[in-house]
Design an enzyme around this catalytic site. Structure first.
Site, mmCIF file in Angstrom:
data_model
loop_
_atom_site.group_PDB
_atom_site.id
_atom_site.type_symbol
_atom_site.label_atom_id
_atom_site.label_comp_id
_atom_site.label_asym_id
_atom_site.label_seq_id
_atom_site.Cartn_x
_atom_site.Cartn_y
_atom_site.Cartn_z
ATOM 1 N N SER A 246 -40.741 32.058 -133.267
ATOM 2 C CA SER A 246 -40.258 32.438 -134.588
ATOM 3 C C SER A 246 -39.880 31.268 -135.480
ATOM 4 C CB SER A 246 -39.057 33.377 -134.449
ATOM 5 O OG SER A 246 -37.996 32.749 -133.761
ATOM 6 N N HIS A 274 -43.638 38.738 -133.342
ATOM 7 C CA HIS A 274 -44.347 38.136 -134.478
ATOM 8 C C HIS A 274 -45.864 38.199 -134.322
ATOM 9 C CE1 HIS A 274 -40.801 36.485 -136.555
ATOM 10 N NE2 HIS A 274 -40.309 36.311 -135.338
ATOM 11 N N LYS A 305 -40.766 43.830 -138.347
ATOM 12 C CA LYS A 305 -41.542 42.741 -138.937
ATOM 13 C C LYS A 305 -42.832 43.305 -139.529
ATOM 14 C CE LYS A 305 -39.224 39.154 -136.351
ATOM 15 N NZ LYS A 305 -38.091 39.996 -135.903
#
Length: 452
Positions: A246, A274, A305
């Site tokens: 990240s 992610h 996300k």
């Protein structure tokens, strides 16, 4: 991985003997006809072939003049505002809403429809009455996406990782001959040095219970990991890593990890927060990108996300799910995700599957940034390390004056003297946006120094 299958089965048998197995019993809020008509309902979702006007709201924001001045002069803020009507418009380059799904009208309508029909749904832990057919539908969709047998929803991605780490540690306790595991009865957890804080905190909680032995290997250093694995005498080994890191934006060496897994027979856990919906032909994540879904035993992810909603999940086997829901304290003692959020997340997965142009768009923006700067970035996360806190703050403030929302990342998020600008790209950005950002960046940092 027959050894781990056996250990999980043995741990579940012990829990059954103690009558401590947690059960999820879905409350049905859908009408029976609606459940049977799931496919037509999906077909009714409005999807689009290209960027729409509302998509830009995912990256175009505004802040008050008061907030702007506090930021420029590095004055701490607790979120208070003076109510001024004077605003500054900014282009957002710090969002994790990679595909812009958070502003998609189809997803908003899905949440609104369920909220009007059911409110927030039953408010309780999932093990009591907070688990509904909406949650089950979302879990099934996520399991399919990750090529796993089942999936467990958690209130946040942080809770998903802490629940899993504590559940892993509980195996050592459950299978120990005595009250406390002997050194060779513990679970050996091998963790990348730059793993997310939720993984680290989860491991620390398990360590407090004296059920794990912790090994931290140098970031993405497979030689170091191999050496640690080879010298470890504990049988029950787990390797856990972020798939996309990240703060640095680099990708875990999946091919090498799979090779080591075959040599050392460890349980491979990845946090694909992610990577989900970004990597892989179908958005299945980093494991799909490297064609190793079957080699990843457990995949943790988030809905906050690229999915554009809120929550976390653990994609795994049915046996692992039963263990985690029985021993993962962050899951057990948290109120479940509100039903409208579960409905929105399910809609987001359907939209992402159909609007494939969004995934192509974000990788086009990655390529644009590479071409304009010469920096060989590997993901939509761009880590521009400038060194001191002062340099990072000055660069962030300069970008703010140019109209860009890019925050300076400082300790404790990163080690001292590795402060940086963390830029995130979105499918909602245009090439022109990237050109303007690169021009502004070139005025406050030296790209050549970054590449050294």
């Amino acid at each position: 991985m027959r050894s781990w299958d056996h250990w999980v089965e043995e741990a579940l048998q012990k829990l059954q003997h103690l009558q401590l197995v947690g059960s999820l019993r879905p409350i049905h809020l859908h009408s029976a006809p609606a459940l049977k008509a799931q496919k037509p309902i999906e077909d009714d979702f409005n999807v689009f072939d290209e960027l729409q006007p509302w998509d830009r709201s995912a990256v175009q924001v505004q802040i008050t003049e008061a907030t702007f001045q506090k930021w420029v002069h590095d004055i701490p803020s607790s979120g208070d505002d003076d109510g001024t009507q004077s605003f500054k418009k900014l282009l957002l380059f710090s969002t994790n809403d990679y595909l812009g799904l958070g502003s998609h009208p189809t997803i908003g309508k899905a949440a609104a429809k369920v909220a009007l029909e059911h409110g927030m749904g039953p408010r309780s832990s999932a093990l009591i009455c907070g688990y509904t057919d909406y949650h089950r539908l979302l879990e099934s969709c996520l399991a399919d996406l990750k090529e796993k047998e089942d999936c467990l929803l958690c209130p946040t991605g942080f809770a998903a990782n802490t629940s899993l780490m504590v559940a892993l540690g509980s195996i050592g306790t459950l299978l120990a001959a005595g009250k406390t595991p002997l050194p060779d009865e513990k679970i050996a957890i091998f963790s990348d040095a730059l793993n997310h804080a939720s993984i680290i905190d989860g491991i620390r909680i398990a360590d407090k219970q004296k059920s794990v032995q912790i090994f931290v290997y140098r970031h993405c250093d497979m030689n170091h990991l191999d050496a640690l694995l080879s010298s470890c005498k504990i049988m029950k080994k787990v390797v856990v890593t972020d798939s996309v890191f990240s703060m640095d934006g680099d990708v875990a060496p999946m091919v090498e990890l799979v090779k080591l897994r075959k040599e050392h027979d460890f349980l491979l856990v990845i946090d694909d927060s992610h990577g989900t919906l970004i990597f892989g032909k179908n958005g299945g994540g980093v494991a799909e990108e490297f064609n190793c879904e079957r080699d990843v035993d457990i995949c943790v992810g988030t809905l906050s996300k690229a999915v554009g909603c809120q929550g976390g999940f653990i994609a795994c086997s049915k046996k692992w799910k039963q263990l985690i829901q029985s021993r993962g304290r962050s899951f057990i003692f948290s109120t479940s995700t509100p039903v409208p959020i579960a409905a929105a997340a399910h809609a987001a997965l359907i939209v992402a599957r159909k609007e494939t142009w969004r995934r192509r768009a974000i990788w086009n923006r990655v390529e644009d940034f590479r071409a304009l700067t010469g920096i060989p970035i590997k993901s939509p996360i761009i880590s521009l390390v400038v060194g001191s806190e002062e340099k990072a703050l000055q660069a962030s403030q300069s970008l703010l004056k140019y109209g860009f929302h890019v925050t300076a990342i400082r300790p404790p998020s990163v080690p001292p003297n590795s402060c940086r600008l963390r830029v995130t790209l979105s499918a909602m950005h245009t090439r022109h946006d990237i050109e303007k950002l690169v021009d502004a960046l070139s005025r406050c940092i030296n790209f050549q120094e970054l590449m050294m």
